[in-house]
Motif scaffolding. Structure first.
Motif, PDB file in Angstrom:
ATOM      1  N   ASP A 410       0.817  -1.271  -0.051  1.00  0.00           N
ATOM      2  CA  ASP A 410       0.061  -0.111  -0.062  1.00  0.00           C
ATOM      3  C   ASP A 410       0.944   1.143  -0.112  1.00  0.00           C
ATOM      4  O   ASP A 410       1.519   1.636   1.003  1.00  0.00           O
ATOM      5  CB  ASP A 410      -0.808   0.067   1.230  1.00  0.00           C
ATOM      6  N   THR A 411       1.072   1.638  -1.124  1.00  0.00           N
ATOM      7  CA  THR A 411       1.965   2.720  -1.209  1.00  0.00           C
ATOM      8  C   THR A 411       1.509   4.373  -1.202  1.00  0.00           C
ATOM      9  O   THR A 411       0.759   4.629  -1.896  1.00  0.00           O
ATOM     10  CB  THR A 411       2.689   2.683  -2.699  1.00  0.00           C
ATOM     11  N   THR A 415       1.888  13.390  -6.204  1.00  0.00           N
ATOM     12  CA  THR A 415       2.575  14.125  -7.609  1.00  0.00           C
ATOM     13  C   THR A 415       3.852  14.747  -7.054  1.00  0.00           C
ATOM     14  O   THR A 415       4.810  14.722  -7.784  1.00  0.00           O
ATOM     15  CB  THR A 415       1.622  14.985  -8.118  1.00  0.00           C
ATOM     16  N   ASP A 499      -1.549  15.778   4.086  1.00  0.00           N
ATOM     17  CA  ASP A 499      -2.412  14.733   4.486  1.00  0.00           C
ATOM     18  C   ASP A 499      -2.404  14.501   6.021  1.00  0.00           C
ATOM     19  O   ASP A 499      -1.267  15.252   6.768  1.00  0.00           O
ATOM     20  CB  ASP A 499      -1.793  13.357   3.952  1.00  0.00           C
ATOM     21  N   ARG A 514      -6.836  13.910   3.389  1.00  0.00           N
ATOM     22  CA  ARG A 514      -6.321  15.544   3.250  1.00  0.00           C
ATOM     23  C   ARG A 514      -6.939  16.057   4.611  1.00  0.00           C
ATOM     24  O   ARG A 514      -8.122  16.009   4.952  1.00  0.00           O
ATOM     25  CB  ARG A 514      -6.914  15.902   1.840  1.00  0.00           C
ATOM     26  N   ARG A 525      -7.004  13.612  -7.536  1.00  0.00           N
ATOM     27  CA  ARG A 525      -7.052  14.838  -7.066  1.00  0.00           C
ATOM     28  C   ARG A 525      -8.062  15.880  -7.699  1.00  0.00           C
ATOM     29  O   ARG A 525      -7.746  16.190  -8.725  1.00  0.00           O
ATOM     30  CB  ARG A 525      -5.746  15.097  -6.686  1.00  0.00           C
TER      31      ARG A 525
HETATM   32  C1  WTA Z   1      -3.767  10.103  -1.423  1.00  0.00           C
HETATM   33  C2  WTA Z   1      -0.932   9.880  -6.337  1.00  0.00           C
HETATM   34  C3  WTA Z   1      -3.538   7.025   1.559  1.00  0.00           C
HETATM   35  C4  WTA Z   1      -3.165  11.240  -0.558  1.00  0.00           C
HETATM   36  C5  WTA Z   1       0.588   8.985  -6.256  1.00  0.00           C
HETATM   37  C6  WTA Z   1      -2.136  11.879  -1.274  1.00  0.00           C
HETATM   38  C7  WTA Z   1      -3.048   7.800  -0.477  1.00  0.00           C
HETATM   39  C8  WTA Z   1      -2.703  12.058  -2.734  1.00  0.00           C
HETATM   40  C9  WTA Z   1      -2.469   6.880  -0.923  1.00  0.00           C
HETATM   41  C10 WTA Z   1      -1.747  12.246  -3.536  1.00  0.00           C
HETATM   42  C11 WTA Z   1      -2.193   5.795  -0.065  1.00  0.00           C
HETATM   43  C12 WTA Z   1      -2.210   8.332  -2.467  1.00  0.00           C
HETATM   44  N1  WTA Z   1      -2.853   5.793   1.141  1.00  0.00           N
HETATM   45  N2  WTA Z   1      -3.738   7.995   0.775  1.00  0.00           N
HETATM   46  N3  WTA Z   1      -1.564   4.528  -0.485  1.00  0.00           N
HETATM   47  N4  WTA Z   1      -1.787   7.263  -1.774  1.00  0.00           N
HETATM   48  N5  WTA Z   1      -2.911   8.948  -1.434  1.00  0.00           N
HETATM   49  O1  WTA Z   1      -0.681  13.616  -6.279  1.00  0.00           O
HETATM   50  O2  WTA Z   1      -4.165  11.967   0.128  1.00  0.00           O
HETATM   51  O3  WTA Z   1      -2.571  12.192  -7.474  1.00  0.00           O
HETATM   52  O4  WTA Z   1      -1.660  13.352  -0.609  1.00  0.00           O
HETATM   53  O5  WTA Z   1      -0.493  11.233  -6.192  1.00  0.00           O
HETATM   54  O6  WTA Z   1      -3.435  10.997  -2.672  1.00  0.00           O
HETATM   55  O7  WTA Z   1      -2.428  11.999  -4.941  1.00  0.00           O
HETATM   56  P1  WTA Z   1      -1.565  12.426  -6.169  1.00  0.00           P
END
Ligand code: WTA
Length: 647
Positions: A410-411, A415, A499, A514, A525
């Motif tokens: 769970d990564t 961005t 977050d 968030r 997002r």
């Molecule tokens: C959320 C996507 C929980 C988080 C790679 C972050 C996650 C935003 C997770 C970024 C995860 C992404 N567990 N929340 N494994 N992965 N998020 O910029 O709120 O599209 O700040 O990048 O997605 O979204 P972005």
């Protein structure tokens, strides 16, 4: 919160690149001696001129800069292609799986190298030089990866705009980055239906503000008839055929920009997140290798779209820098039916599969029988990204897709972070469903209270990262001040993620979502301010407030409160018209799920909209509104509760 713990299995640990002891030792070194650690791992990519300086970072808001490997030079496309030719020229670099299940293609490293070289020369012949911006508005077809790498080859900066964005959204991004060339296709294909990309691009380019574009390159994909502008439009295939297959890679500095990717924030229009070349590639490739425990010969599939950062780092740059076989899928999980993902895994013998919780939840609803239709014995590692994965979806993924043998990584990342910051490593980390677990090498997360004090032990707070890592974004394109304001002003001396997170007694991180006005719809997002400004741009709308609301499949849905101009009457037709309007202004992903007429909005006496209250009403938690006595007109709250949209 799930109480289950899944220890690393012996079988996975045996073959894994990193086991528990190695994770501990490497993590320790990475935070105690970051210069030494990143100096050593910086060598995993090929440099033209090797770096002598590793890190040069200041988080001082008056003088903020982030530089990694700053005196090194390289070429990113050469790292993804040329350096593999000798050893694995005939190995498949990209497996393309079309929207139509009968369409697929294997592209070797040698072939990809030639396609990229030709297109790089073609871009040069169109006048694209080092540092110029190129906007890519393509479906998930090999030409998208070729376009990215061709830009990288000549030092041009690409900016991909997701194919689901509207002409307006595309125009705004083209204008902001001043692109010289735009690359699109006649049409995209999703679930058997055409997506009018060329038509959208034409419309975007007709916007008054868009003045920089000299050429529109069009990939022939579905063969649909499209309007043509002889003075501006060129066929991708024609210019590639005419170009030489020999294109020496341009030497760029580690800190020269590689790409700009627009993402939503809590205020204003989307910002251009800028990533540079050297540190980004080191970080993307290293995380790809270790987080997915990537082994030579593995077939790796990330289901994201290249329009999002996940597609940049974990479909194209990370995997190709590692010489992997990466699968690009054009379609959707539900077409022709709900077994598609699993059929594709079977067909291409996928070993590592990386997707989003929203897809898992949607497929879970269709039932496990769709998973049983395919032979998934090739799978070894599963991944999740984009939003918190609820333990129920995690367990389903683990049981039905992973057959209780495949660890799920769970990564957590963004961005802005360029690559994964918090995640299990398959051979090293015991899993807890719903937790992104522990930081990657070199990453030091911390939890802060509202005053910015660091909290210790098991606790909950705002998630920040204390020190820089090589994949970190460097600036907001054209607006360094906004970069500083957004990420380095809330709390001094750290990177603020936006977050919230909880840390448990084992030091595991649980992302809670968030803490700002960004919502996460199906892992995408969306800034509430963007949807609001689209709504108020409609001539009949006086005011709008948008909040996120829990949604079974999407994670969060969009709930809009709209106040009409005094002489306008609410109607179902107008509601439908406004939803359509938002789709047109931004794109289908921004469609409000609920739209409630609100003659008034709850505001403080100073005129600030109290979103906390709107969120509670939208979520049907109106018995927990808290203190409403500070509102200018507390009466509006009851009216909003009475007129809730039924969910
Ligand atoms: C959320 C996507 C929980 C988080 C790679 C972050 C996650 C935003 C997770 C970024 C995860 C992404 N567990 N929340 N494994 N992965 N998020 O910029 O709120 O599209 O700040 O990048 O997605 O979204 P972005």
């Amino acid at each position: 919160m799930s109480a289950n713990v899944y220890p690393v299995s012996d079988e996975i640990a045996k073959g894994a690149l990193i086991d528990k002891a190695k994770y501990d030792a490497m993590y320790k070194q990475s935070v105690e001696d970051p210069e030494g650690f990143w100096g050593e791992h910086g060598k995993r990519i090929d440099w033209i001129k090797p770096f002598t300086k590793v890190k040069n970072v200041s988080y001082d808001p008056h003088n903020l800069y982030i530089k990694w490997y700053e005196d090194g030079t390289l070429n990113v496309s050469a790292n993804c292609l040329d350096r593999h030719l000798e050893k694995r020229g005939d190995q498949t670099a990209i497996i393309f799986e079309g929207d139509d299940p009968s369409v697929s293609e294997h592209i070797t490293y040698k072939d990809l190298h030639e396609r990229v070289s030709r297109f790089a020369n073609a871009l040069k012949s169109l006048g694209v030089n080092k540092g110029d911006r190129v906007v890519i508005y393509l479906p998930m077809i090999p030409a998208a990866a070729v376009s990215m790498l061709a830009c990288a080859r000549i030092g041009a900066i690409h900016s991909i705009v997701f194919g689901g964005f509207s002409p307006e959204a595309l125009a705004g991004r083209i204008e902001d980055c001043g692109a010289k060339v735009v690359i699109t296709a006649d049409e995209g294909l999703r679930g058997g239906r055409g997506v009018a990309l060329k038509r959208n691009a034409d419309e975007a380019l007709s916007h008054a503000g868009v003045k920089s574009v000299e050429k529109l390159v069009v990939v022939k994909h579905t063969g649909k008839d499209i309007p043509w502008n002889d003075a501006r439009d060129v066929w991708y295939q024609d210019i590639c055929d005419a170009a030489s297959p020999d294109c020496p890679p341009t030497e760029v500095n580690a800190e020269d920009p590689l790409f700009v990717l627009y993402t939503s924030g809590s205020t204003g229009k989307p910002k251009g997140v800028l990533h540079t070349s050297g540190g980004y590639l080191v970080y993307a490739s290293m995380t790809h290798q270790y987080v997915f425990d990537y082994h030579e010969g593995d077939v790796y599939w990330c289901t994201a779209d290249v329009g999002w950062v996940t597609g940049h780092s974990y479909i194209v740059y990370g995997p190709l820098a590692n010489g992997a076989t990466t699968l690009m899928f054009e379609g959707v999980p539900s077409y022709p039916d709900a077994s598609r993902f699993w059929k594709v895994c079977e067909k291409h013998k996928v070993n590592i599969f990386y997707t989003a919780p929203t897809a898992i939840r949607a497929l879970m609803r269709e039932g496990a029988e769709w998973v049983e239709k395919a032979d998934l014995s090739s799978l070894r590692i599963l991944g999740s990204v984009g939003e918190p994965i609820n333990p129920e979806a995690w367990e389903w993924y683990h049981e039905h897709v992973g057959k209780r043998k495949c660890p799920i990584v769970d990564t957590w990342w963004q961005t802005e972070t360029g690559g994964i910051l918090i995640s299990p490593l398959p051979g090293a980390t015991d899993l807890k469903p719903g937790s992104a677990t522990l930081p990657f090498f070199g990453v030091e997360p911390a939890l802060l209270d509202h005053e910015g004090n660091e909290l210790e032990g098991a606790t909950e707070g705002s998630l920040v990262i204390k020190y820089s890592w090589p994949g970190q974004m460097r600036t907001v394109y054209g607006d360094h001040e906004r970069f500083i304001q957004t990420y380095f002003s809330t709390f001094a001396g750290v990177y603020t993620t936006g977050d919230g997170a909880r840390r448990d007694e084992d030091g595991y991180y649980w992302i809670t979502g968030r803490v700002d006005d960004v919502i996460n719809v199906s892992g995408h997002r969306m800034g509430t301010a963007e949807v609001e400004s689209a709504l108020v741009a409609h001539p009949k709308v006086a005011e709008a407030a948008v909040v996120g609301v829990p949604h079974d499949i999407k994670g969060q849905g969009i709930y809009a409160y709209v106040t009409l101009n005094a002489d306008e009457e609410p109607s179902d037709e107008l509601r439908a018209e406004l939803v359509k309007w938002v789709r047109k202004e931004i794109g289908p992903i921004a469609s409000p799920d609920y739209l409630q007429w609100s003659p008034g909005l709850p505001k403080t006496r100073s005129g600030k909209i109290m979103r906390r209250i709107l969120r509670k009403i939208a979520a049907n938690e109106y018995d927990q509104l808290g203190d409403t006595s500070t509102l200018a007109d507390p009466g509006v709250v009851n009216d909003l509760i009475d007129n809730r949209q039924n969910r």
